[in-house]
Design a protein around this motif. Structure first.
Motif, PDB file in Angstrom:
ATOM      1  N   VAL A  22      10.908  24.064  24.476  1.00 54.17           N
ATOM      2  CA  VAL A  22      12.326  24.409  24.451  1.00 54.17           C
ATOM      3  C   VAL A  22      13.147  23.276  25.061  1.00 54.17           C
ATOM      4  N   VAL A  23      14.430  23.234  24.708  1.00 53.88           N
ATOM      5  CA  VAL A  23      15.350  22.250  25.289  1.00 53.88           C
ATOM      6  C   VAL A  23      16.586  22.952  25.824  1.00 53.88           C
ATOM      7  N   ASN A  26      17.122  26.534  23.875  1.00 56.12           N
ATOM      8  CA  ASN A  26      16.983  26.427  22.426  1.00 56.12           C
ATOM      9  C   ASN A  26      15.575  25.957  22.105  1.00 56.12           C
ATOM     10  N   ARG A  27      15.022  26.479  21.030  1.00 56.17           N
ATOM     11  CA  ARG A  27      13.679  26.074  20.629  1.00 56.17           C
ATOM     12  C   ARG A  27      13.733  24.638  20.101  1.00 56.17           C
ATOM     13  N   LEU A  28      12.780  23.827  20.502  1.00 55.03           N
ATOM     14  CA  LEU A  28      12.833  22.417  20.092  1.00 55.03           C
ATOM     15  C   LEU A  28      12.796  22.269  18.569  1.00 55.03           C
ATOM     16  N   THR A  29      11.903  22.954  17.901  1.00 56.38           N
ATOM     17  CA  THR A  29      11.669  22.649  16.491  1.00 56.38           C
ATOM     18  C   THR A  29      12.831  23.051  15.582  1.00 56.38           C
ATOM     19  N   ASP A  30      13.437  24.209  15.842  1.00 60.80           N
ATOM     20  CA  ASP A  30      14.522  24.621  14.945  1.00 60.80           C
ATOM     21  C   ASP A  30      15.865  24.780  15.652  1.00 60.80           C
ATOM     22  N   GLY A  31      15.874  24.604  16.959  1.00 62.17           N
ATOM     23  CA  GLY A  31      17.138  24.629  17.686  1.00 62.17           C
ATOM     24  C   GLY A  31      17.709  26.009  17.936  1.00 62.17           C
ATOM     25  N   LEU A  32      17.046  27.075  17.458  1.00 62.07           N
ATOM     26  CA  LEU A  32      17.647  28.397  17.602  1.00 62.07           C
ATOM     27  C   LEU A  32      17.706  28.827  19.069  1.00 62.07           C
ATOM     28  N   GLU A  41       9.299  20.499  27.727  1.00 59.45           N
ATOM     29  CA  GLU A  41      10.273  20.000  26.762  1.00 59.45           C
ATOM     30  C   GLU A  41       9.788  19.969  25.330  1.00 59.45           C
ATOM     31  N   THR A  42       8.490  20.087  25.122  1.00 63.96           N
ATOM     32  CA  THR A  42       8.045  20.110  23.730  1.00 63.96           C
ATOM     33  C   THR A  42       8.163  21.506  23.142  1.00 63.96           C
TER      34      THR A  42
END
Ligand code: SF4
Lengths: 547, 171, 102
Positions: free
Chosen positions: C51-52, C7-13, C48-49
């Motif tokens: 994707v998570v 998932n993308r860190l900033t928006d979680g998508l 980690e900055t």
């Protein structure tokens, strides 16, 4: 309802600034995901299957029209135009951007709301009777006590990293609509003080709370809770998260020994430093007066004529209104369970309609029920038909309160990263099978509760019919439980044999319901009564009979 | 991308935001106490030996240790190190509060996985020294102390719960 | 064969690792051989900055995750299976289903 003073405003502002700083440090890489996760959870932010989910606290389920409009605005501006009301009387948004959360929290703070402690191993939102302050059988309004607990538990320095989450429920009526015996701590206000139950809960090890204290004075509630929590914080298991809830500790020690340790701890506490003075309780109580009840002339003849003329309205009155402590008012359930749609979801437009009708007909007050519906606690009977018409236009008039299609379903595998199986499509299939309102009326009160995994957010153990999603080598299966109930005679449902594939569940439920209709002694013998009279096995066989 | 903040070497900082040297030595359980004190004793060892020892000691308390057992020897203790093996383990907060409730006035030091975001809670629970993993411990303490202006509960610090303020203002 | 998702860190998508880097469209996901997949997973777990929650999905056939994860990955790739909330990305790409329904 409770109104923030400058202290409360300052607290939420400070807390939001802290979280904004944590988000910034996560984005810059100063905080690892591992370090950030508990911090974001403490602010209600989960990473789910598709995106971040933000769970917004609705303290003890009470909302104003203004707040509901703000929630609609957030759904429109930051999410995909809808929100999901949960079994914990909260609201979830499913598509939130991490970078937007500080801004969203600021918007919420404008209407005295936040997302604090809606997740994480801390003391969660206290839940209560959705008809508090309106119900006839109430002798103590639980809301001021829930507010007292909310403040005491906010940012509690000792209890922010508990072994596991901690949920408190409170009721002040004869009928327990808050399910206090399936919470970590359940409080039942009685004239002589609180009965305190501990160690109830659902999930992997469902259990009913044990009463360890009676006659607890409200003025000593906080220090007693502090003692309960301290014993738990010190001795609750931390080696296995499935065994970390307080119910496991209470079972291991025995309720008597746990109670003894709590009493001992309580004796050692400086109660005067913990318990808010009587003046504070009086102050909080003063925010929960009756609304300024309209003495609208109630025209019984017209009211009855409207019901005769409009059968759908008559059905809605029968199923979705509850007697109020005043004869000229009722409490209304706005069902968020239209046939074939996800239980508990509301679009931003529907939220706006609910806010508007509450303002116009219900003293601007709304509640979220743990059944995932919205309640208008005080509605003058004189306005009922006008209210109904407005709701009907927004697809909010489904007349199924308490009926088989008024199901609870957790988000399940459509959203939840912990899920084993989907819940919502199953709820949709079942509700389609029972779409005929004459049939559901004939069946009467029957609660189906569906969870997508053993965490039991859908309360399946206490459904008259409970459904639990399991995973069998990548295929969704559903175990059916019978005989649970969450009321003052709380009981846990029992699993009835092998799991069923999704396609088989609606038919299986229909067979059980048909059997009940054949076997019941009269219309007034409810499903749960018949199960208790005849035994679960009688019905379990019908579930698993080949179609 | 900046560096992970917790990758900095821990430094010892006080409630007043002063960086102090750690003059204490943690003794392994089999090590004998020499002349080079001051020493920090393990919890079990302290319970066994403190009765026969003279002088002042530091004690290491792990989560799960019942700190009340130290009370008979409290006169001989000037430092209690409360360890946080992982920062999600919150037992140390109760340990510190119990010590303060029982009247212990010596130093309570947080050691282990001590990060900036816990300092506020620790300050409220009565900790006085922090072995914190942070690039700027002094600023971290200052931030923790100024972050909140409202406290809903009474705790081990001097901040008054909001109900006390509400009702002083009124009377 | 494996797919890499996160998932993308900033928006979680939800993201899928494709030949051209991360994509929101599961149909673009690259079929990675096991060694390459492990190497990429290690690389992206550290980033980690960006994707998570990176993990690998084992495939039993070229276009199907192994049984154990089938439903979950189907939902993850296509969005919620319930009408009111159809995933915009799937619609954007003009596909009802990204993995085949079993
Ligand atoms: S019961 Fe399981 S699947 Fe359902 S919301 Fe809770 S954790 Fe998710």
């Amino acid at each position: 309802m409770y109104v923030y003073d400058s202290f409360d405003h300052a607290f939420v502002r400070d807390r939001n600034a802290e979280f904004a700083d944590q988000v910034a440090r996560r984005l810059s890489g100063e905080l690892s995901e591992d370090q950030f996760k508990p911090l974001r959870l403490m602010n209600g932010l989960y990473l789910q299957l598709h995106a971040y989910m933000l769970r917004i606290a609705v303290p003890y389920g009470v909302l104003s029209s203004k707040q509901v409009r703000k929630l609609a605005h957030i759904a429109r501006t930051y999410d995909r135009d809808f929100g999901h009301f949960t079994t914990r009387q909260n609201l979830q948004f499913n598509w939130i951007k991490l970078a937007d959360t500080p801004k969203i929290l600021e918007e919420l703070a404008e209407v005295e709301m936040h997302a604090l402690q809606t997740s994480g191993n801390c003391i969660r939102n206290t839940t209560t009777d959705q008809f508090a302050g309106a119900a006839r059988d109430e002798h103590e309004d639980p809301r001021p006590w829930a507010e007292l607990i909310r403040q005491w538990s906010s940012n509690h320095p000792e209890f922010t990293f508990l072994p596991r989450k901690f949920k408190i429920a409170i009721t002040g009526a004869d009928r327990d609509r808050a399910a206090v015996r399936v919470h970590d701590i359940g409080l039942h206000a009685k004239p002589e003080g609180f009965d305190l139950y501990v160690g109830g809960g659902l999930g992997r090890t469902p259990s009913l709370g044990h009463r360890i204290k009676t006659g607890l004075k409200g003025e000593q509630l906080l220090s007693y809770l502090e003692a309960c929590l301290r014993v738990y914080n010190r001795y609750g298991r931390r080696d296995n998260s499935y065994k970390a809830r307080i119910k496991i500790l209470v079972a291991a020690l025995g309720p008597d020994e746990y109670a003894r340790q709590v009493e001992e701890e309580w004796e050692s506490l400086d109660k005067a430093a913990i318990d808010a003075p009587a003046a504070e309780i009086v102050r909080i109580r003063s925010f929960f007066p009756d609304p300024d009840f309209k003495d609208a002339k109630f025209d019984r003849v017209a009211y009855e004529r409207a019901q005769t003329a409009d059968k759908a309205f008559a059905r809605w009155v029968k199923n979705n209104t509850l007697a109020h402590k005043r004869d000229d008012h009722v409490s209304v359930t706005i069902s968020l369970k239209p046939v074939g749609l996800p239980p508990g979801d509301a679009s931003s437009a529907q939220m706006d309609v609910m806010a508007d009708v509450a303002e116009q007909y219900a003293y601007s007050e709304l509640r979220v029920s743990h059944e995932q519906n919205v309640i208008l606690p005080h509605v003058p009977k004189a306005d009922l038909y006008a209210l109904y018409t407005r709701l009907d236009a927004a697809n909010l008039s489904t007349a199924n309160g308490g009926k088989i299609t008024d199901m609870i379903a957790c988000p399940g595998l459509d959203y939840c990263s912990l899920a084993n199986a989907r819940s919502i499509p199953l709820a949709q299939d079942i509700s389609q099978r029972f779409a005929d309102a004459n049939l559901t009326d004939k069946i009467g009160d029957l609660q189906i509760k569906i969870s997508g995994c053993i965490n039991a957010c859908g309360h399946h153990h206490v459904g008259h019919i409970g459904i639990l999603g399991v995973d069998k080598q990548g295929i969704e299966f559903y175990q059916i439980l019978l005989g649970g109930r969450a009321d003052e005679n709380a009981a846990l449902g029992v699993i009835t044999g092998k799991g069923l594939p999704a396609e088989a569940v609606p038919a299986a439920i229909e067979r059980v319901v048909q059997l009940y209709l054949q076997l019941r002694t009269s219309d007034s013998e409810r499903f749960i009564d018949a199960v208790e009279r005849l035994g679960r096995n009688t019905f379990a066989e019908a579930l698993h009979e080949p179609a | 991308m900046s560096l992970l903040n917790s990758s900095h070497t821990p430094q010892l900082v006080t409630t007043d935001g002063e960086i102090i040297p750690d003059g204490w030595t943690l003794l392994a359980d089999e090590e004998t106490t020499g002349v080079d004190g001051p020493y920090v004793l393990g919890f079990d060892r302290a319970l066994k030996e403190l009765d026969g020892l003279n002088g002042h000691y530091g004690i290491r308390v792990n989560p799960g240790d019942d700190v009340r057992l130290l009370l008979p020897f409290i006169e001989k203790i000037t430092l209690i190190e409360v360890s946080f093996p992982g920062y999600r383990d919150g037992r140390g907060y109760s340990t510190a509060r119990i010590l303060r409730e029982e009247g212990y006035t010596g130093a309570i030091r947080a050691v282990g996985d001590v990060l900036r975001d816990q300092l506020f809670l620790m300050l409220r629970c009565g900790f006085s020294e922090f072995l914190v993993k942070d690039k700027d411990p002094v600023q971290a303490i200052a931030a923790a102390k100024s972050r909140f202006s409202v406290f809903y509960q009474g705790a081990a610090d001097t901040n008054r719960p909001v109900w006390a303020l509400r009702h002083t203002v009124e009377s | 064969m494996k797919l890499l998702t996160a998932n993308r860190l900033t928006d979680g998508l939800t993201l899928w690792f494709s030949a051209a880097g991360w994509s929101e469209d599961a149909a673009q996901a690259a079929r990675l051989d096991d060694d390459a997949a492990e190497a990429l997973l290690t690389e992206w777990k550290a980033r980690e900055t960006e994707v998570v929650g990176a993990y690998l999905i084992p495939l039993s056939a070229a276009d199907a995750p192994v049984q154990r994860e089938h439903v979950r990955e189907f939902v993850r790739a296509n969005g919620p299976t319930i009408g009111q909330t159809a995933d915009e990305i799937a619609r954007l790409h003009g596909r009802a289903d990204i993995f085949q329904e079993y």
